[in-house]
Design an enzyme around this catalytic site. Structure first.
Site, PDB file in Angstrom:
ATOM      1  N   GLU A   1       0.860  -1.195   0.000  1.00 33.92           N
ATOM      2  CA  GLU A   1       0.000   0.000   0.000  1.00 33.92           C
ATOM      3  C   GLU A   1       0.888   1.235   0.000  1.00 33.92           C
ATOM      4  OE1 GLU A   1      -1.885  -0.259   3.807  1.00 33.92           O
ATOM      5  OE2 GLU A   1      -2.543  -2.325   3.460  1.00 33.92           O
TER       6      GLU A   1
ATOM      7  N   LYS B   1       2.342   4.593   1.401  1.00 37.39           N
ATOM      8  CA  LYS B   1       2.435   5.089   2.766  1.00 37.39           C
ATOM      9  C   LYS B   1       2.051   6.565   2.752  1.00 37.39           C
ATOM     10  CE  LYS B   1       5.503   5.221   6.753  1.00 37.39           C
ATOM     11  NZ  LYS B   1       5.368   6.628   7.099  1.00 37.39           N
TER      12      LYS B   1
ATOM     13  N   ASP C   1       1.499  10.272   4.008  1.00 37.47           N
ATOM     14  CA  ASP C   1       2.250  11.093   4.948  1.00 37.47           C
ATOM     15  C   ASP C   1       1.290  12.044   5.658  1.00 37.47           C
ATOM     16  OD1 ASP C   1       4.444  11.885   6.273  1.00 37.47           O
ATOM     17  OD2 ASP C   1       5.273  13.136   4.675  1.00 37.47           O
TER      18      ASP C   1
ATOM     19  N   TYR D   1      -6.615   1.986   6.586  1.00 41.13           N
ATOM     20  CA  TYR D   1      -5.779   0.846   6.174  1.00 41.13           C
ATOM     21  C   TYR D   1      -5.596  -0.219   7.243  1.00 41.13           C
ATOM     22  CZ  TYR D   1      -2.603   4.056   8.557  1.00 41.13           C
ATOM     23  OH  TYR D   1      -2.052   4.919   9.462  1.00 41.13           O
TER      24      TYR D   1
ATOM     25  N   LYS E   1      10.906   3.311   2.442  1.00 39.22           N
ATOM     26  CA  LYS E   1      10.914   4.772   2.275  1.00 39.22           C
ATOM     27  C   LYS E   1      11.601   5.149   0.966  1.00 39.22           C
ATOM     28  CE  LYS E   1       9.702   7.339   5.521  1.00 39.22           C
ATOM     29  NZ  LYS E   1      10.067   7.462   6.889  1.00 39.22           N
TER      30      LYS E   1
ATOM     31  N   CYS F   1      11.629  49.241  -1.311  1.00 39.14           N
ATOM     32  CA  CYS F   1      11.209  48.223  -2.273  1.00 39.14           C
ATOM     33  C   CYS F   1      12.314  48.037  -3.310  1.00 39.14           C
ATOM     34  CB  CYS F   1       9.908  48.652  -2.943  1.00 39.14           C
ATOM     35  SG  CYS F   1       9.468  47.607  -4.332  1.00 39.14           S
TER      36      CYS F   1
ATOM     37  N   CYS G   1      10.779  49.488  -6.866  1.00 40.89           N
ATOM     38  CA  CYS G   1      10.453  50.895  -7.118  1.00 40.89           C
ATOM     39  C   CYS G   1      11.142  51.856  -6.149  1.00 40.89           C
ATOM     40  CB  CYS G   1       8.940  51.108  -7.064  1.00 40.89           C
ATOM     41  SG  CYS G   1       8.272  50.987  -5.402  1.00 40.89           S
TER      42      CYS G   1
ATOM     43  N   CYS H   1       5.415  46.554  -0.013  1.00 39.49           N
ATOM     44  CA  CYS H   1       5.571  47.791  -0.754  1.00 39.49           C
ATOM     45  C   CYS H   1       4.157  48.251  -1.068  1.00 39.49           C
ATOM     46  CB  CYS H   1       6.329  47.538  -2.056  1.00 39.49           C
ATOM     47  SG  CYS H   1       6.225  48.962  -3.157  1.00 39.49           S
TER      48      CYS H   1
ATOM     49  N   CYS I   1       3.999  50.639  -8.147  1.00 38.23           N
ATOM     50  CA  CYS I   1       5.200  49.801  -8.167  1.00 38.23           C
ATOM     51  C   CYS I   1       5.102  48.825  -9.343  1.00 38.23           C
ATOM     52  CB  CYS I   1       5.332  49.041  -6.854  1.00 38.23           C
ATOM     53  SG  CYS I   1       6.658  47.834  -6.868  1.00 38.23           S
TER      54      CYS I   1
HETATM   55  S1  IVH Z   1       0.066   0.385   8.870  1.00 39.16           S
HETATM   56  C1  IVH Z   1       1.355  -1.603  12.640  1.00 39.16           C
HETATM   57  N1  IVH Z   1      -0.391   1.447   6.493  1.00 39.16           N
HETATM   58  O1  IVH Z   1       2.956   5.356   8.793  1.00 39.16           O
HETATM   59  C2  IVH Z   1       0.923  -1.003  11.371  1.00 39.16           C
HETATM   60  N2  IVH Z   1       0.584   2.777   8.158  1.00 39.16           N
HETATM   61  O2  IVH Z   1       5.628   5.183   9.943  1.00 39.16           O
HETATM   62  C3  IVH Z   1       1.138   0.455  11.350  1.00 39.16           C
HETATM   63  N3  IVH Z   1       1.003   5.090   7.475  1.00 39.16           N
HETATM   64  O3  IVH Z   1       1.948   5.086  12.146  1.00 39.16           O
HETATM   65  C4  IVH Z   1       0.373   1.190  10.401  1.00 39.16           C
HETATM   66  N4  IVH Z   1       0.210   4.906   5.435  1.00 39.16           N
HETATM   67  O4  IVH Z   1       0.616   6.625  10.572  1.00 39.16           O
HETATM   68  C5  IVH Z   1       0.074   1.644   7.734  1.00 39.16           C
HETATM   69  N5  IVH Z   1      -0.871   2.264   4.363  1.00 39.16           N
HETATM   70  C6  IVH Z   1      -0.408   2.455   5.594  1.00 39.16           C
HETATM   71  C7  IVH Z   1       0.092   3.702   6.020  1.00 39.16           C
HETATM   72  C8  IVH Z   1       0.579   3.822   7.319  1.00 39.16           C
HETATM   73  C9  IVH Z   1       0.751   5.708   6.326  1.00 39.16           C
HETATM   74  C10 IVH Z   1       1.632   5.732   8.664  1.00 39.16           C
HETATM   75  C11 IVH Z   1       0.972   5.404   9.978  1.00 39.16           C
HETATM   76  C12 IVH Z   1       2.052   4.783  10.794  1.00 39.16           C
HETATM   77  C13 IVH Z   1       3.265   5.366  10.168  1.00 39.16           C
HETATM   78  C14 IVH Z   1       4.497   4.557  10.475  1.00 39.16           C
END
Ligand code: IVH
Length: 672
Positions: free
Chosen positions: A116, A118, A120, A229, A317, A411, A414, A429, A434
C-alpha cells in the site's frame, strides 16, 4: 415534549441515510449522482425537521460541523496499541525483511504480502459501536491518544455510520491516516503568510495541525482526507487477511488507500514498490513510501510485535527529497500583491531529479528564526511538487564569514519605503504604481466593480503591460486609439469603444475610486464607509488612524492600512495626476453629519421687541431644531421676552411657562 409522529421519524431517518450515501458518493467515490442543489435541498429539509422536532440522529450529517469547541483534548486509551513501522531504505533491506519473516515462520515458501502507499499524514483511530462512530482519537504515544471526535466528524468522507455491508461488527477500531492535498497545503500556507501567521513546514504538519485543533470549526475549514488501512480492536467479525479487510472497508464506504495490491513473494513486492514510486508523482497528496504487510492475519499474529513495531510489516521509504547546498545570496522579491519575501539564491543542487537553485524563505521572521545567513550551508527539501524550501542550517559548517541578511527599507523594484504592519509578518511595498505589482493592480482598477472600464479586461491589461503601454493607472488615461489598434484582436471599432470607455470612467464616485485603488484591507464595503465619512479624496490625504477608527466598523488594521496608503507621497502624487487628467469624483454616499440641535423638541413663543428682527430670530431657533408658535399654551416651553412685552407674558405667568431673554437664548444655542 411533543410526541414525534412516526412519519417524521421515518422521514428524518430516510434523509440521514440518503444524505450520508450521497456524501460517500461525493467525498469517497468522487462520483456524485445528484446535483449540488438537490443535495442542499435535502440537507436543508433535514435541518428543518431536526430543528422543529428536536430529533437528531447520532449519525446525522448536520452534526459534522459547528460543534462547540472543547476545552482540551480528553485522553483516549487504545484497546490495541497503535504501533509504528520499521523502515527499509533500500531494496536489500526489503529482502532482509522477507528473509526474517520466513525464518520466524519457519518456512521457505513464498509469503503473500500486501503493498500500500504510505500516506504522509496523521494516524488516527475511528471507534465504531454497533456501526456508529462513537470516538476518534490520535495515536498519541501508541497507547493513549487524544479525543478528536468532533474534529474528525468534520471530515466528510468519514462514515458516521457503517453502511453498505451485510455484516457490521459490534465493535471495531479502524485506523487510517488523515492527510491533506498539496494544493490545499499551499492555499493554507499562503493564507497564513498573508495574515502573518507561521506557515506549516509540510502537508503532514498542516494535516496534524488542522486535526489537533481545539475549535472544530477551524478543522471544518480545511480540506482533509482520510485513507483507512488497518484494524485494531474488533468484536463480532473475523477477517482473515489484510486484503479482505481492505475490501470490506471499501464496501463499508470507507476511503482506503488509492491502491492496495497483493504480492506473492518479495520479488513481486519489489516490482510493485517501484511501480508505486512512479505513480506517486501523479498523486495530489504526498506519499513517502510503501507499506508492506504480511497478508494473512493468522501469520501476523504468529509473527507478533517488538515494543514499537510489528514484525509483520515494514515501510519502504523512497529516497528523501533533500540535499545540502550553499546560500549564495538572499534577495528581496516583490510579489504581485506587494509582499516582499526573501528568496535564497543557492548553489545549484540536484534534488529528486531536478536542479534547485533558489528557494523562497516565506518571510523575514522565518529567516531570523532559522538563522539563515548568506554563505551558510543549508538542508533543502523538495517534497512532491512543492517549491523547494530550506529546512535548516548546517551550523557545523560555519566559518564565521557568513553574513546576516537585512530586511530591506526600500522596495527593491520601485524604491518606495517598505512598511510592516504591527503584529504582521509580511513586509510590503504599498506604492500603487510599483512596477512589480502594477499588472494585478491595474486589472483590479479597471474591473467592473471598480472603475468599470468596459473592454479593459484581464487579457487586455496583460497585453498593454507586456507591450509597455501601461505601466501605471495614469498610463491608462494616456492611451490613444492608435496604441490600442496595435494590440492583437483590436480593430477600428473595438479600439474606439475602449477609448470611449476609458474616457467615461473618468467620471466616477469616490467609493468606486477608493475601491479601485486596491488599498490593502479596503474592499468595496470599507470604500463605501470611507465615502460616507469623507466628502472629498483630499480629506483623506495624510489622514490619521485616530480619525479613521472613529468610524464605526473600521478596525485598527484597516485604519492603519489606509493611513499608510495616504501617507505615501507617490500615491498622492498619482491621485493628483489622475485628477489633472480629468478624473472627477462624485460622492453621493457622503452623509452630512447631523447638525447639532440644542433646541430640539422645544417650543418657543416670542413677545416684545428683540435686538434682531423677529424672522431672523425665528430662523435661528428653527435651525437649532426648535419650533416657534404664536400663542402661549401649556405646550410652550419658553417665552422669549423682548422689550415692551405684551399680554403673552401675563398668560405665560398664569400657566407657569418659563421666560428667557434674548441673551439667554443665545447661550442656549451655543451649548452644543
Ligand atoms: S500500517 C502496525 N499502512 O505510517 C501497522 N501505516 O511510519 C502500522 N502510514 O503510524 C500502520 N500509510 O501513521 C500503515 N498504508 C499504511 C500507512 C501507514 C501511512 C503511517 C501510519 C504509521 C506510520 C508509520
Amino acid at each position: 415534549m411533543r410526541e414525534i409522529p412516526e412519519e417524521v421519524k421515518k422521514e428524518i431517518e430516510r434523509l440521514v441515510k440518503e444524505i450520508n450515501y450521497h456524501n460517500y458518493r461525493y467525498y469517497v467515490l468522487d462520483s456524485p449522482v445528484i446535483s449540488d442543489e438537490e443535495y442542499d435541498m435535502m440537507l436543508r429539509k433535514l435541518k428543518e425537521l431536526e430543528e422543529k422536532w428536536g430529533y437528531i440522529l447520532p449519525d446525522s450529517p448536520t452534526q459534522r460541523v459547528g460543534a462547540p469547541p472543547s476545552e482540551k483534548f480528553e485522553k483516549v486509551e487504545h484497546r490495541e496499541p497503535m504501533l509504528s513501522l520499521d523502515n527499509a531504505f533500500s531494496i536489500e533491506e526489503l529482502i532482509e525483511f522477507d528473509a526474517r519473516v520466513k525464518r520466524l515462520l519457519g518456512t521457505t515458501n513464498e509469503i503473500e504480502y500486501t503493498v500500500e502507499p504510505k500516506y504522509d499524514g496523521l494516524a488516527v483511530e475511528l471507534s465504531y459501536k454497533d456501526g456508529l462512530l462513537i470516538k476518534a482519537s490520535t495515536r498519541g504515544d501508541g497507547y493513549v491518544g487524544e479525543d478528536i471526535t468532533l474534529n474528525i466528524k468534520t471530515i466528510k468522507s468519514v462514515p458516521l455510520r457503517i453502511e453498505g455491508v451485510s455484516v457490521v461488527p459490534e465493535e471495531i477500531d479502524i485506523r487510517g491516516e488523515v492527510y491533506m492535498n498539496l494544493d490545499e497545503f499551499e492555499r493554507i500556507n499562503s493564507e497564513r503568510q498573508e495574515k502573518g501567521e507561521p506557515i506549516f513546514a509540510n502537508p503532514r504538519n498542516a494535516a496534524s495541525g488542522s486535526v489537533r485543533q481545539l475549535d472544530p470549526s477551524v478543522t471544518a475549514k480545511r480540506k482533509l482526507y482520510i485513507a483507512c488501512y488497518g484494524v485494531g480492536y474488533c468484536r463480532g467479525m473475523d477477517f482473515k487477511t489484510q486484503y479482505e479487510f481492505i475490501q470490506w472497508l471499501k464496501e463499508a464506504r470507507f476511503p482506503t488507500p488509492v491502491v492496495v495490491k497483493k504480492a506473492k513473494g518479495i520479488n513481486e513486492v519489489i516490482r510493485i514498490v517501484k511501480e508505486f514510486e512512479e505513480a506517486r508523482k501523479s498523486y495530489p497528496f504526498e506519499t513517502d513510501g510503501a507499506v508492506i504487510k504480511v497478508n494473512s492475519f493468522e501469520l501476523q499474529r504468529r509473527l507478533g510485535a517488538k515494543t514499537r513495531e510489528p514484525r509483520w510489516a515494514i515501510a519502504y521509504k523512497y529516497p528523501a527529497h533533500q540535499g545540502i547546498t550553499k546560500v549564495v545570496e538572499i534577495l528581496p522579491s516583490v510579489g504581485r500583491t506587494g509582499v516582499i519575501t526573501p528568496v535564497a539564491i543557492l548553489e545549484p543542487v540536484r534534488i529528486g531529479g531536478v536542479t534547485v537553485s533558489r528557494s523562497t524563505l516565506h518571510n523575514w521572521d522565518e529567516v531570523k528564526r532559522k538563522d539563515i545567513r548568506v554563505g551558510d550551508y543549508v538542508v533543502v527539501e523538495r517534497a512532491g511538487e512543492v517549491i523547494p524550501h530550506i529546512i535548516g542550517v548546517v551550523k557545523d559548517r560555519r566559518t564565521g564569514t557568513e553574513i546576516e541578511p537585512k530586511m530591506p527599507d526600500n522596495c527593491p523594484v520601485c524604491g518606495s519605503k517598505t512598511v510592516r504592519e504591527i503584529g504582521e509578518v509580511a513586509l510590503k511595498c504599498i506604492n500603487f504604481n510599483c512596477p512589480a505589482q502594477v499588472e494585478e493592480r491595474i486589472k483590479h482598477f479597471a474591473s467592473r466593480r471598480a472603475m468599470n472600464i468596459e473592454g479593459l479586461g484581464e487579457k487586455t491589461v496583460e497585453l498593454l503591460h507586456e507591450k509597455g503601454l501601461v505601466k501605471s493607472f495614469i498610463d491608462i488615461y494616456k492611451l490613444r486609439q492608435q496604441d490600442i489598434l496595435k494590440l492583437p484582436g483590436f480593430a477600428e471599432l473595438s479600439s474606439k469603444k475602449l477609448i470611449e470607455a476609458i474616457e467615461k470612467s473618468k467620471k466616477t464616485t469616490l467609493s468606486r475610486f477608493l475601491y479601485a485603488l486596491g488599498i490593502s484591507q479596503v474592499g468595496e464595503y470599507a470604500a463605501k464607509l470611507l465615502a460616507q465619512n469623507f466628502k472629498n479624496i483630499e480629506d483623506l490625504y495624510y489622514v490619521k488612524i485616530q480619525k479613521l477608527i472613529q468610524i464605526p466598523q473600521v478596525g485598527e488594521k484597516t485604519a492603519r492600512a489606509i493611513e499608510q496608503f495616504f501617507s505615501n507621497e507617490e500615491n498622492i502624487k498619482a491621485i493628483e495626476e489622475l485628477k489633472e487628467m480629468g478624473l472627477t469624483l462624485e460622492n453621493p454616499e457622503y452623509m452630512e453629519k447631523e447638525k447639532p440641535a440644542p433646541l430640539k423638541g422645544l417650543t418657543f413663543v416670542i413677545t416684545g421687541t428683540l435686538p434682531k428682527p423677529r424672522d431672523e430670530v425665528q430662523a435661528l431657533i428653527e435651525q437649532a431644531g426648535g419650533k416657534v408658535s404664536s400663542a402661549v399654551s401649556r405646550a410652550t416651553n419658553y417665552l422669549l421676552v423682548g422689550e415692551d412685552p405684551g399680554s403673552k407674558l401675563v398668560k405665560a405667568r398664569q400657566l407657569g411657562v418659563k421666560t428667557i431673554s434674548y441673551e439667554e437664548l443665545i447661550k442656549m444655542l451655543e451649548k452644543e
